[in-house]
Design a protein around this motif. Sequence first.
Motif, PDB file in Angstrom:
ATOM      1  N   ALA A 128      28.153  33.035  34.949  1.00 35.89           N
ATOM      2  CA  ALA A 128      29.326  32.668  34.158  1.00 35.89           C
ATOM      3  C   ALA A 128      29.028  32.699  32.669  1.00 35.89           C
ATOM      4  O   ALA A 128      29.861  33.128  31.859  1.00 35.89           O
ATOM      5  CB  ALA A 128      29.821  31.285  34.580  1.00 35.89           C
ATOM      6  N   SER A 148      30.900  35.087  30.024  1.00 33.76           N
ATOM      7  CA  SER A 148      31.645  34.488  28.909  1.00 33.76           C
ATOM      8  C   SER A 148      31.186  35.064  27.575  1.00 33.76           C
ATOM      9  O   SER A 148      32.000  35.318  26.678  1.00 33.76           O
ATOM     10  CB  SER A 148      31.475  32.968  28.915  1.00 33.76           C
ATOM     11  OG  SER A 148      30.145  32.596  28.604  1.00 33.76           O
ATOM     12  N   TRP A 197      43.958  39.888  28.273  1.00 35.88           N
ATOM     13  CA  TRP A 197      43.008  39.585  29.341  1.00 35.88           C
ATOM     14  C   TRP A 197      41.759  38.901  28.792  1.00 35.88           C
ATOM     15  O   TRP A 197      41.243  37.949  29.395  1.00 35.88           O
ATOM     16  CB  TRP A 197      42.611  40.879  30.063  1.00 35.88           C
ATOM     17  CG  TRP A 197      43.687  41.425  30.947  1.00 35.88           C
ATOM     18  CD1 TRP A 197      44.569  42.419  30.655  1.00 35.88           C
ATOM     19  CD2 TRP A 197      44.014  40.985  32.275  1.00 35.88           C
ATOM     20  NE1 TRP A 197      45.414  42.637  31.702  1.00 35.88           N
ATOM     21  CE2 TRP A 197      45.093  41.780  32.723  1.00 35.88           C
ATOM     22  CE3 TRP A 197      43.485  40.014  33.124  1.00 35.88           C
ATOM     23  CZ2 TRP A 197      45.663  41.609  33.987  1.00 35.88           C
ATOM     24  CZ3 TRP A 197      44.052  39.854  34.389  1.00 35.88           C
ATOM     25  CH2 TRP A 197      45.122  40.641  34.799  1.00 35.88           C
ATOM     26  N   ALA A 241      42.615  35.343  27.907  1.00 36.08           N
ATOM     27  CA  ALA A 241      42.680  34.532  29.134  1.00 36.08           C
ATOM     28  C   ALA A 241      41.286  34.259  29.677  1.00 36.08           C
ATOM     29  O   ALA A 241      40.995  33.151  30.166  1.00 36.08           O
ATOM     30  CB  ALA A 241      43.531  35.253  30.175  1.00 36.08           C
ATOM     31  N   GLY A 242      40.390  35.267  29.572  1.00 37.67           N
ATOM     32  CA  GLY A 242      39.020  35.069  30.035  1.00 37.67           C
ATOM     33  C   GLY A 242      38.290  34.017  29.223  1.00 37.67           C
ATOM     34  O   GLY A 242      37.543  33.201  29.778  1.00 37.67           O
ATOM     35  N   GLU A 243      38.482  34.029  27.904  1.00 37.75           N
ATOM     36  CA  GLU A 243      37.867  33.008  27.050  1.00 37.75           C
ATOM     37  C   GLU A 243      38.273  31.611  27.482  1.00 37.75           C
ATOM     38  O   GLU A 243      37.439  30.703  27.610  1.00 37.75           O
ATOM     39  CB  GLU A 243      38.266  33.233  25.591  1.00 37.75           C
ATOM     40  CG  GLU A 243      37.502  34.338  24.896  1.00 37.75           C
ATOM     41  CD  GLU A 243      37.822  34.400  23.424  1.00 37.75           C
ATOM     42  OE1 GLU A 243      38.466  33.461  22.906  1.00 37.75           O
ATOM     43  OE2 GLU A 243      37.437  35.391  22.773  1.00 37.75           O
ATOM     44  N   TRP A 244      39.562  31.420  27.721  1.00 35.89           N
ATOM     45  CA  TRP A 244      40.044  30.089  28.092  1.00 35.89           C
ATOM     46  C   TRP A 244      39.663  29.723  29.521  1.00 35.89           C
ATOM     47  O   TRP A 244      39.443  28.544  29.824  1.00 35.89           O
ATOM     48  CB  TRP A 244      41.551  29.991  27.905  1.00 35.89           C
ATOM     49  CG  TRP A 244      41.895  29.715  26.480  1.00 35.89           C
ATOM     50  CD1 TRP A 244      42.379  30.576  25.554  1.00 35.89           C
ATOM     51  CD2 TRP A 244      41.705  28.466  25.809  1.00 35.89           C
ATOM     52  NE1 TRP A 244      42.520  29.949  24.341  1.00 35.89           N
ATOM     53  CE2 TRP A 244      42.118  28.648  24.472  1.00 35.89           C
ATOM     54  CE3 TRP A 244      41.235  27.216  26.205  1.00 35.89           C
ATOM     55  CZ2 TRP A 244      42.068  27.623  23.531  1.00 35.89           C
ATOM     56  CZ3 TRP A 244      41.182  26.200  25.280  1.00 35.89           C
ATOM     57  CH2 TRP A 244      41.595  26.398  23.958  1.00 35.89           C
ATOM     58  N   PHE A 245      39.534  30.725  30.395  1.00 35.73           N
ATOM     59  CA  PHE A 245      39.078  30.438  31.758  1.00 35.73           C
ATOM     60  C   PHE A 245      37.666  29.863  31.729  1.00 35.73           C
ATOM     61  O   PHE A 245      37.385  28.832  32.353  1.00 35.73           O
ATOM     62  CB  PHE A 245      39.118  31.712  32.604  1.00 35.73           C
ATOM     63  CG  PHE A 245      38.420  31.567  33.928  1.00 35.73           C
ATOM     64  CD1 PHE A 245      39.031  30.904  34.978  1.00 35.73           C
ATOM     65  CD2 PHE A 245      37.142  32.090  34.121  1.00 35.73           C
ATOM     66  CE1 PHE A 245      38.376  30.759  36.204  1.00 35.73           C
ATOM     67  CE2 PHE A 245      36.489  31.951  35.334  1.00 35.73           C
ATOM     68  CZ  PHE A 245      37.110  31.282  36.381  1.00 35.73           C
ATOM     69  N   PHE A 246      36.780  30.525  30.998  1.00 35.91           N
ATOM     70  CA  PHE A 246      35.402  30.037  30.922  1.00 35.91           C
ATOM     71  C   PHE A 246      35.323  28.729  30.136  1.00 35.91           C
ATOM     72  O   PHE A 246      34.479  27.874  30.444  1.00 35.91           O
ATOM     73  CB  PHE A 246      34.511  31.099  30.292  1.00 35.91           C
ATOM     74  CG  PHE A 246      34.239  32.272  31.178  1.00 35.91           C
ATOM     75  CD1 PHE A 246      33.522  32.120  32.349  1.00 35.91           C
ATOM     76  CD2 PHE A 246      34.727  33.533  30.857  1.00 35.91           C
ATOM     77  CE1 PHE A 246      33.272  33.201  33.185  1.00 35.91           C
ATOM     78  CE2 PHE A 246      34.484  34.610  31.681  1.00 35.91           C
ATOM     79  CZ  PHE A 246      33.760  34.453  32.856  1.00 35.91           C
ATOM     80  N   THR A 247      36.181  28.559  29.148  1.00 34.18           N
ATOM     81  CA  THR A 247      36.171  27.304  28.393  1.00 34.18           C
ATOM     82  C   THR A 247      36.548  26.139  29.294  1.00 34.18           C
ATOM     83  O   THR A 247      35.893  25.085  29.282  1.00 34.18           O
ATOM     84  CB  THR A 247      37.149  27.383  27.203  1.00 34.18           C
ATOM     85  OG1 THR A 247      36.712  28.403  26.301  1.00 34.18           O
ATOM     86  CG2 THR A 247      37.218  26.059  26.465  1.00 34.18           C
ATOM     87  N   VAL A 248      37.610  26.306  30.077  1.00 39.09           N
ATOM     88  CA  VAL A 248      38.020  25.248  31.014  1.00 39.09           C
ATOM     89  C   VAL A 248      36.943  25.016  32.060  1.00 39.09           C
ATOM     90  O   VAL A 248      36.620  23.869  32.411  1.00 39.09           O
ATOM     91  CB  VAL A 248      39.358  25.619  31.674  1.00 39.09           C
ATOM     92  CG1 VAL A 248      39.705  24.615  32.777  1.00 39.09           C
ATOM     93  CG2 VAL A 248      40.475  25.658  30.631  1.00 39.09           C
ATOM     94  N   LEU A 249      36.333  26.118  32.542  1.00 40.27           N
ATOM     95  CA  LEU A 249      35.275  26.000  33.550  1.00 40.27           C
ATOM     96  C   LEU A 249      34.084  25.215  33.000  1.00 40.27           C
ATOM     97  O   LEU A 249      33.567  24.293  33.661  1.00 40.27           O
ATOM     98  CB  LEU A 249      34.833  27.396  33.982  1.00 40.27           C
ATOM     99  CG  LEU A 249      33.761  27.461  35.074  1.00 40.27           C
ATOM    100  CD1 LEU A 249      34.312  26.937  36.390  1.00 40.27           C
ATOM    101  CD2 LEU A 249      33.258  28.895  35.238  1.00 40.27           C
TER     102      LEU A 249
END
Length: 290
Positions: free
Chosen positions: A51, A55, A74, A77-85
Amino acid sequence: MPTQDHPPVLTSDPHQRLGKPAGGWRAALYAIIFESDTPKGRAFDLALIGAILLSVLVVVLTSVKPIADQYGDWLHAGEWFFTVLFTIEYAARCLCVQRPVLYARSFFGVIDLLSILPAYISLFVPAAHVVLGVRILRLLRIFRILKLTLYIQEYSMLGDALLASRRKIFVFLSVVFLIVFLLGSVMYVVEGPENGYTSIPTAVYWAISTMTTVGFGDLVPKTDIGRTIASFMMLLGWGILAVPTGIISSEITHQRGQRLLSMRVCPNCRSTGHEPDARYCKDCGTALPS
């Protein structure tokens, strides 16, 4: 005084230092997140490394304009997905230890926090998301995850050598700065604005690029005196490059010698500092182990 129920905080064992829960869901979560000896813990650590790499790749691709123009949504969205993760992971790490403040103030705790803060700051300062590249520092966990203790010892030795050599290096860099400033000023007088040396800072910039043997070629001396000075600086640069290497190498040798001395521990009085070839303890006379 510490007791059996409350182990001391100042310890090299992370399980005692952070406080491993005795049981329940927190203990199970702790085993997965902080321990890599179990199948679940190792799978979590390897997934975390993947991950982190993905990221960082997203951040790098975002900085490439053609890719960002075509896949910007995209990537965002990927930046925020990894940030939330990573935010969930950071919260889980704090929840499953008995001393969350101690974890938050630790080296890895600070790195974990810095890996998610820029994304939230970018809501107010858009350019802050570029700093998300700091997430690459989280890969330092790979040394602990893969149990590469020998590499950790070598990094520690290098860090100790740099720390012990800081005064010598500072003096060395001060002398280099004086030489660069002096010769840069001389080149400003010799070459002058007509040859591109429009100011002393510009001449000092040329001196730095010449002394470090980089030589960008944007400024070139035209006079014979200037070329003589440039040749002298190039030769001087080769000699200067070897100085910090010698300083650090000698300090590393000293650090290795000190570690060898500290490894000889008397089995009777537990004293250290014995020579590598010593046969008996210097304090009590007990025979030392080989």
